[in-house]
Design a protein around this motif. Structure first.
Motif, PDB file in Angstrom:
ATOM      1  N   GLN A  21      44.925  53.005  29.202  1.00  0.00           N
ATOM      2  CA  GLN A  21      46.356  52.712  29.158  1.00  0.00           C
ATOM      3  C   GLN A  21      46.895  52.560  30.573  1.00  0.00           C
ATOM      4  O   GLN A  21      46.605  53.387  31.438  1.00  0.00           O
ATOM      5  CB  GLN A  21      47.089  53.860  28.455  1.00  0.00           C
ATOM      6  N   PHE A  22      47.657  51.512  30.780  1.00  0.00           N
ATOM      7  CA  PHE A  22      48.194  51.289  32.117  1.00  0.00           C
ATOM      8  C   PHE A  22      49.716  51.274  32.103  1.00  0.00           C
ATOM      9  O   PHE A  22      50.328  50.900  31.106  1.00  0.00           O
ATOM     10  CB  PHE A  22      47.668  49.972  32.693  1.00  0.00           C
ATOM     11  N   ALA A  52      45.489  45.204  36.773  1.00  0.00           N
ATOM     12  CA  ALA A  52      44.800  44.240  37.630  1.00  0.00           C
ATOM     13  C   ALA A  52      44.037  44.970  38.728  1.00  0.00           C
ATOM     14  O   ALA A  52      42.896  44.631  39.052  1.00  0.00           O
ATOM     15  CB  ALA A  52      45.810  43.271  38.236  1.00  0.00           C
ATOM     16  N   GLU A  53      44.675  46.023  39.252  1.00  0.00           N
ATOM     17  CA  GLU A  53      44.033  46.794  40.325  1.00  0.00           C
ATOM     18  C   GLU A  53      42.769  47.477  39.803  1.00  0.00           C
ATOM     19  O   GLU A  53      41.735  47.497  40.464  1.00  0.00           O
ATOM     20  CB  GLU A  53      45.029  47.830  40.848  1.00  0.00           C
ATOM     21  N   GLU A  83      40.056  44.938  39.343  1.00  0.00           N
ATOM     22  CA  GLU A  83      39.523  44.527  40.638  1.00  0.00           C
ATOM     23  C   GLU A  83      38.530  45.584  41.154  1.00  0.00           C
ATOM     24  O   GLU A  83      37.438  45.264  41.608  1.00  0.00           O
ATOM     25  CB  GLU A  83      40.674  44.338  41.619  1.00  0.00           C
ATOM     26  N   LEU A  84      38.950  46.862  41.014  1.00  0.00           N
ATOM     27  CA  LEU A  84      38.102  47.948  41.493  1.00  0.00           C
ATOM     28  C   LEU A  84      36.761  47.981  40.771  1.00  0.00           C
ATOM     29  O   LEU A  84      35.708  48.036  41.406  1.00  0.00           O
ATOM     30  CB  LEU A  84      38.822  49.282  41.257  1.00  0.00           C
ATOM     31  N   ILE A  85      36.813  47.937  39.437  1.00  0.00           N
ATOM     32  CA  ILE A  85      35.543  48.084  38.729  1.00  0.00           C
ATOM     33  C   ILE A  85      34.675  46.841  38.836  1.00  0.00           C
ATOM     34  O   ILE A  85      33.479  46.897  38.616  1.00  0.00           O
ATOM     35  CB  ILE A  85      35.725  48.503  37.242  1.00  0.00           C
ATOM     36  N   VAL A 133      36.900  56.426  37.693  1.00  0.00           N
ATOM     37  CA  VAL A 133      37.772  55.551  38.489  1.00  0.00           C
ATOM     38  C   VAL A 133      39.181  55.558  37.907  1.00  0.00           C
ATOM     39  O   VAL A 133      40.179  55.691  38.625  1.00  0.00           O
ATOM     40  CB  VAL A 133      37.208  54.106  38.521  1.00  0.00           C
ATOM     41  N   TYR A 134      39.255  55.453  36.589  1.00  0.00           N
ATOM     42  CA  TYR A 134      40.550  55.449  35.906  1.00  0.00           C
ATOM     43  C   TYR A 134      41.297  56.749  36.190  1.00  0.00           C
ATOM     44  O   TYR A 134      42.468  56.743  36.553  1.00  0.00           O
ATOM     45  CB  TYR A 134      40.325  55.273  34.401  1.00  0.00           C
ATOM     46  N   GLY A 135      40.583  57.871  36.036  1.00  0.00           N
ATOM     47  CA  GLY A 135      41.191  59.178  36.265  1.00  0.00           C
ATOM     48  C   GLY A 135      41.736  59.294  37.685  1.00  0.00           C
ATOM     49  O   GLY A 135      42.852  59.774  37.900  1.00  0.00           O
TER      50      GLY A 135
END
Lengths: 160, 195
Positions: A27-28, A35-36, A39-41, A69-71
């Motif tokens: 959830q964003f 998008a960020e 891009e990161l993953i 990464v999400y956390g």
């Protein structure tokens, strides 16, 4: 620990069958944040499958790392902080783009150096072939050649 | 141009591409011999990551960095679902008889009942087994598969990481010499790894 458990529970709720991987389980707050995250993953390598990014991989470990990464993103960590966290643990290999440092200079500059060397030799051989082949005639042959060249076409005794 | 230099330059013309070819072939051959699945660990030479996990067989007890102090440890990442771990189990049982090293298990992304079953059926080579079903500590240790084995010295510093199962050959050629070297190192009372 508690945080990751809560996150895990949240993920369980959102990943209905959990058979296929989609980003829908995350959830964003904003499209920018999503998008960020994407891009990161996409910059990070799945270490088990190796030629897949975290974005594309179905592997279990890739899912763990995506959650991590999400956390971290939800905790407000910057992109750089997250990349440093992962390279500290998995090394530069986790990045698709190798960082620029002495041990990777060959990787980054090697091709340009090789192209430079090749260009140098090509230009040199072009210049040489334009200058004509080096003379290997003896002195008397050289003189005779000059005579022939000096003679106007059409015969020896005819003046121009 | 004299004849001598002419001859020399034609030999060079022949030799230089040959040398370049040889160097490239050597480089590529070296690359072929490398296992791309072995990702070198950036943790070598650093203190073992901080961890505190319940013991698989006795969840009331916890396993942490304190259990690594003062002894040379093999921290072995394993799981019941991992076939190569089953293959290395016999070797670990053998190693568990050695008094000079301790085996610490890191049961990774596993089910407690399945993992306990494996230990009950094929024996327990470990002094302690840290239970990490959610990969909480595995990530900190840079674990990306099983089996993996970390050699940790008496001061809690990671000195080597072996990826894949330990077999007699790996043991004799790689791990035993490292452990013998660590044996000769006196524990450093002033060293207190920063965690």
């Amino acid at each position: 620990m508690l945080k990751s458990l809560r996150l895990f529970a949240l993920l369980l709720v959102f990943s209905a069958a959990a058979s296929a991987f989609t980003l829908e389980e995350f959830q964003f707050d904003s499209p920018g944040q999503e998008a960020e995250f994407r891009e990161l993953i996409s910059k990070l390598r799945c270490l088990v499958c190796q030629n897949e990014s975290l974005e594309g991989s179905q592997a279990d470990l890739a899912q763990d790392l995506r959650e991590e990464v999400y956390g971290m993103m939800r905790e407000g960590k910057s992109k750089e902080e997250i990349l440093v966290f992962l390279t500290d643990r998995y090394g530069d290999f986790v990045l698709y783009d190798p960082p620029l440092k002495p041990s990777t200079y060959v990787l980054w500059f090697g091709p340009f150096v090789l192209i430079g060397i090749a260009a140098f030799f090509m230009v040199r051989s072009l210049v040489r072939s334009r200058a004509g082949p080096p003379s290997s005639l003896s002195e008397s042959e050289q003189e005779r050649l000059q005579q022939l060249l000096d003679t106007p076409p059409g015969g020896e005794d005819k003046p121009l | 141009m004299t004849e001598a230099t002419n001859k020399k330059s034609s030999t060079l013309r022949f030799l230089v591409p040959l040398i370049i070819f040889g160097a490239l072939a050597g480089l590529l051959l070296y690359g072929l011999g490398q296992d791309p699945r072995e990702v070198p660990s950036p943790l070598i030479g650093k203190a073992a990551p901080e961890f505190k996990l319940p013991d698989l067989l006795d969840p009331s007890r916890s396993v942490s960095n304190a259990d690594l102090d003062g002894k040379i440890s093999l921290v072995n990442v394993w799981a019941s679902w991992c076939g190569a771990c089953r293959a290395e189990h016999g070797m670990l049982m053998e190693l568990s008889r050695r008094k000079d090293i301790q085996l610490i298990g890191l049961n990774w992304k596993d089910d407690q009942a399945d993992a306990t079953q494996v230990i009950r059926m094929s024996g327990n080579p470990y002094q302690l087994i840290a239970f990490d079903p959610d990969n909480n500590s595995g990530i900190d240790w840079g674990v990306y598969g099983a089996p993996e084995t970390f050699v940790v010295d008496r001061n809690g510093i990671i000195r080597h990481k072996h990826i894949g199962p330990i077999d007699p050959e790996v043991w004799q050629q790689t791990l035993e010499p490292i452990i013998a070297k660590l044996q000769r190192e006196q524990p450093d009372p002033t060293s207190n790894p920063v965690r």
